[in-house]
Write an enzyme that holds these catalytic residues in place. Structure first.
Site, PDB file in Angstrom:
ATOM      1  CG  PHE A   1      -0.306   0.462   2.506  1.00  0.00           C
ATOM      2  CD1 PHE A   1      -0.106   1.819   2.773  1.00  0.00           C
ATOM      3  CD2 PHE A   1       0.118  -0.459   3.457  1.00  0.00           C
ATOM      4  CE1 PHE A   1       0.494   2.238   3.955  1.00  0.00           C
ATOM      5  CE2 PHE A   1       0.718  -0.046   4.641  1.00  0.00           C
ATOM      6  CZ  PHE A   1       0.906   1.305   4.887  1.00  0.00           C
TER       7      PHE A   1
ATOM      8  CE  LYS B   1      -3.223  -8.104  -4.738  1.00  0.00           C
ATOM      9  NZ  LYS B   1      -3.592  -7.196  -3.603  1.00  0.00           N
TER      10      LYS B   1
ATOM     11  CD  GLU C   1      -5.197  -6.237   0.256  1.00  0.00           C
ATOM     12  OE1 GLU C   1      -4.421  -6.132  -0.707  1.00  0.00           O
ATOM     13  OE2 GLU C   1      -4.973  -6.999   1.217  1.00  0.00           O
TER      14      GLU C   1
ATOM     15  CB  SER D   1       4.313  -7.398   5.729  1.00  0.00           C
ATOM     16  OG  SER D   1       3.473  -8.436   5.288  1.00  0.00           O
TER      17      SER D   1
ATOM     18  CB  CYS E   1      10.325  -0.562   2.904  1.00  0.00           C
ATOM     19  SG  CYS E   1      11.097  -0.018   1.387  1.00  0.00           S
TER      20      CYS E   1
ATOM     21  CD  GLU F   1       7.959  -2.996   8.462  1.00  0.00           C
ATOM     22  OE1 GLU F   1       7.364  -4.061   8.211  1.00  0.00           O
ATOM     23  OE2 GLU F   1       8.469  -2.279   7.576  1.00  0.00           O
TER      24      GLU F   1
HETATM   25  P1  NAD Z   1       1.188  -6.660   2.975  1.00  0.00           P
HETATM   26  O1  NAD Z   1       2.185  -7.724   3.139  1.00  0.00           O
HETATM   27  O2  NAD Z   1       0.039  -6.620   3.900  1.00  0.00           O
HETATM   28  O3  NAD Z   1       0.555  -6.722   1.494  1.00  0.00           O
HETATM   29  C1  NAD Z   1       1.362  -6.674   0.327  1.00  0.00           C
HETATM   30  C2  NAD Z   1       0.657  -7.386  -0.812  1.00  0.00           C
HETATM   31  O4  NAD Z   1       0.626  -8.797  -0.541  1.00  0.00           O
HETATM   32  C3  NAD Z   1      -0.807  -6.976  -1.000  1.00  0.00           C
HETATM   33  O5  NAD Z   1      -1.058  -6.871  -2.371  1.00  0.00           O
HETATM   34  C4  NAD Z   1      -1.609  -8.086  -0.350  1.00  0.00           C
HETATM   35  O6  NAD Z   1      -2.849  -8.292  -0.991  1.00  0.00           O
HETATM   36  C5  NAD Z   1      -0.715  -9.305  -0.527  1.00  0.00           C
HETATM   37  N1  NAD Z   1      -0.759 -10.264   0.586  1.00  0.00           N
HETATM   38  C6  NAD Z   1      -0.699  -9.961   1.910  1.00  0.00           C
HETATM   39  N2  NAD Z   1      -0.655 -11.089   2.637  1.00  0.00           N
HETATM   40  C7  NAD Z   1      -0.704 -12.123   1.766  1.00  0.00           C
HETATM   41  C8  NAD Z   1      -0.691 -13.546   1.915  1.00  0.00           C
HETATM   42  N3  NAD Z   1      -0.614 -14.123   3.103  1.00  0.00           N
HETATM   43  N4  NAD Z   1      -0.744 -14.311   0.797  1.00  0.00           N
HETATM   44  C9  NAD Z   1      -0.813 -13.730  -0.411  1.00  0.00           C
HETATM   45  N5  NAD Z   1      -0.831 -12.390  -0.613  1.00  0.00           N
HETATM   46  C10 NAD Z   1      -0.768 -11.603   0.461  1.00  0.00           C
HETATM   47  O7  NAD Z   1       1.996  -5.272   3.008  1.00  0.00           O
HETATM   48  P2  NAD Z   1       1.427  -3.785   3.125  1.00  0.00           P
HETATM   49  O8  NAD Z   1       0.904  -3.554   4.498  1.00  0.00           O
HETATM   50  O9  NAD Z   1       0.554  -3.476   1.961  1.00  0.00           O
HETATM   51  O10 NAD Z   1       2.767  -2.947   2.907  1.00  0.00           O
HETATM   52  C11 NAD Z   1       3.625  -2.560   3.941  1.00  0.00           C
HETATM   53  C12 NAD Z   1       4.789  -3.523   4.072  1.00  0.00           C
HETATM   54  O11 NAD Z   1       5.541  -3.553   2.864  1.00  0.00           O
HETATM   55  C13 NAD Z   1       5.782  -3.104   5.148  1.00  0.00           C
HETATM   56  O12 NAD Z   1       6.189  -4.246   5.849  1.00  0.00           O
HETATM   57  C14 NAD Z   1       6.938  -2.514   4.361  1.00  0.00           C
HETATM   58  O13 NAD Z   1       8.188  -2.549   5.013  1.00  0.00           O
HETATM   59  C15 NAD Z   1       6.928  -3.381   3.154  1.00  0.00           C
HETATM   60  N6  NAD Z   1       7.594  -2.745   2.033  1.00  0.00           N
HETATM   61  C16 NAD Z   1       8.803  -3.247   1.654  1.00  0.00           C
HETATM   62  C17 NAD Z   1       9.494  -2.642   0.619  1.00  0.00           C
HETATM   63  C18 NAD Z   1      10.826  -3.168   0.182  1.00  0.00           C
HETATM   64  O14 NAD Z   1      11.322  -2.736  -0.837  1.00  0.00           O
HETATM   65  N7  NAD Z   1      11.438  -4.082   0.899  1.00  0.00           N
HETATM   66  C19 NAD Z   1       8.943  -1.528  -0.026  1.00  0.00           C
HETATM   67  C20 NAD Z   1       7.702  -1.064   0.381  1.00  0.00           C
HETATM   68  C21 NAD Z   1       7.030  -1.684   1.418  1.00  0.00           C
END
Ligand code: NAD
Length: 502
Positions: A162, A186, A189, A239, A294, A395
């Protein structure tokens, strides 16, 4: 005219977001939707459908058909679409930035910044005719030549988080397209609207149907992508638990995967650092984007005599930070993504207190006048955070900065290395020797020396390590080119005597 307001623009967006499949805007048949709420105002302005496995299947099959022709389009012709996309992104930058702020809460300037990085990736991918060149050797044996070509994989997918709804798909999409692949995006959401707007621009490129597609949804939609036999490669950012799960499921299904995970980024502040510069830069790293980068620095480790001068200045900077609605002038810290996220952050501050940390600036329970319903978390400074406690390792993903203290550079480096994440680590110092030791010995993929957000430019890979990354090749630049291509070796012999004599 308001900031970022479009001029005479027709929108495909109704209340309910659409998918973009096989070159058409398509209403999802999903019965379940999630509300999209502007976190700065609490206004409900869209709904995102949770697309089914069948809808993923339709998109994947359309992509597979498109790939047959698309891979044969010469690279110099493929990049013409990217030149056009860059132009459209530039023309619509303010409008896209406004959308980004409305759905995720960051400031308008932060939104513009992330879109600039998205455009930069489009620009870099325009170099594909050179970037995807193979290599060769004449006469590896007498009369025999060997070549290595790079060929596209086929159907690929990108799963987005997000927090950078405009930028992160672009760490992958331009490279996938330019190297001759098809891609299904994708979006998160939680923040799917900016990509809807981006795809309105993509719709104007004249690409063959099925080359780029947008499928909205959440976990089930992702799992349908991961299990689809036609999808060859998955790029994901999110995450750590999700990244780990997606990487494992992709691998179990025989797919290539690159999954960038969460972070908890530390910074060492040496006694010889310029405290004023360090404070200004670190306040922006910790509290900019409401701490939801991040690459946000969230743990400050003062070394020796840096402790008191830094603590005092940083406390003042924490209190001085201007929090407010991201579309208003002068705001430095916008809203966090949701009311649930704010409640979670406040709870974690309570956990820190219970662990023995002191809350020297407390951002809990405050409101922004005029936006009382918004999800605003004010910058918070935690002091004496126990290095082995839960908060030192969790985090928080909000504007919360934890202070710790050590006596020497070596102890500081050991503390930096004693953690699961490896996204970024920074040092503030006037000593080249200290900086060099830090950059050599620190276990992290992105290092900042007197820099607060060491975000790689598009022409470098985004190099997270350890629990911040699952895979081998990262997003952006030559890593993305390698990820989206497979190498083919051709060894050939053409004896003269076989040739027809002219
Ligand atoms: P999130 O993990 O909740 O969701 C990310 C994506 O994965 C979404 O599209 C979601 O629909 C999907 N998803 C979530 N859980 C899933 C599962 N169990 N199975 C399949 N799909 C799943 O992350 P968020 O809250 O949207 O974003 C914030 C996180 O992203 C933070 O932890 C941040 O550090 C990380 N992030 C990392 C980087 C990087 O480059 N390392 C960059 C930006 C954000």
């Amino acid at each position: 005219q308001q900031r970022g307001q479009p001029r005479n623009r027709k929108s495909s967006m109704t209340q309910r977001l659409l998918n973009y499949v096989n070159g058409q805007w398509t209403e999802s048949k999903a019965t379940e939707c999630l509300p999209i709420i502007n976190p700065g105002t609490a206004e409900h302005f869209a709904d995102v459908p949770l697309s089914s496995a069948q809808e993923v299947d339709t998109a994947a099959k359309a992509a597979a058909v498109a790939f047959r022709e698309w891979r044969r389009v010469p690279a110099p012709d493929r990049i013409q679409y990217l030149f056009k996309l860059k132009q459209l992104l530039e023309e619509n930058l303010d409008f896209l930035a406004r959308t980004c702020t409305e759905e995720c809460g960051k400031t308008f300037n932060e939104s513009k910044g992330e879109l600039r990085r998205a455009i930069e990736n489009v620009e870099v991918a325009c170099g594909i005719p050179m970037l995807m060149q193979g290599r060769n050797n004449e006469d590896i044996a007498r009369g025999i030549d060997e070549h290595m070509f790079r060929q596209p994989l086929g159907v690929t997918a990108m799963i987005a988080p997000f927090n950078f709804p405009g930028m992160i798909p672009f760490w992958f999409l331009p490279y996938a397209l330019a190297t001759g692949n098809c891609m299904i995006v994708k979006p998160s959401e939680k923040c799917p609207v900016t990509q809807q707007r981006v795809f309105e621009l993509i719709d104007h490129l004249g690409l063959p149907p099925g080359v780029l597609q947008l499928v909205n949804g959440a976990r089930d939609t992702v799992e349908a992508i991961l299990d689809h036999p036609v999808v060859r490669a998955v790029s994901m950012v999110g995450s750590t638990p999700a990244a780990r799960a997606i990487y494992a499921r992709s691998a179990a299904n025989g797919k290539r995967a690159q999954c960038q995970g969460g972070a908890k980024n530390p910074v060492l502040i040496m006694p010889d650092a310029d405290m004023e510069t360090a404070t200004r830069i670190l306040a922006d790293s910790a509290y900019g984007c409401a701490g939801q980068r991040c690459l946000a620095l969230s743990v400050g480790i003062t070394v020796g005599e840096a402790k008191e001068p830094f603590r005092k200045r940083f406390s003042e900077a924490t209190q001085a930070r201007k929090v407010g609605y991201g579309l208003e002038e002068g705001v430095e810290t916008g809203a966090v993504i949701s009311a649930e996220s704010k409640a979670r952050i406040e709870k974690l501050i309570g956990v820190a207190e219970a662990e023995g940390a002191s809350v020297s600036v407390d951002g809990r329970g405050q409101k922004v006048p005029g936006y009382e319903q918004g999800s605003y978390m004010f910058p918070t400074l935690l002091d004496h955070v126990p290095p082995q406690g839960e908060i030192a390792k969790t985090e928080i993903f909000g504007p919360v900065f934890s202070l710790m203290h050590v006596d020497t550079l070596e102890e500081g480096i050991a503390m930096v290395n004693d953690r699961a994440f490896g996204n970024m680590a920074c040092i503030f110092t006037a000593s080249g020797a200290a900086a060099r030791q830090f950059r050599t010995e620190t276990h992290a993929g992105n290092i900042g020396v007197n820099i607060g957000v060491a975000a790689p430019m598009a022409f470098f890979p985004f190099s997270g390590w350890a629990d911040s990354f699952f895979g081998d090749l990262h997003g952006q630049a030559e890593h993305a080119v390698e990820f989206f291509t497979e190498t083919k070796i051709v060894v050939e012999r053409w004896p003269k005597e076989w040739s027809r004599k002219f």
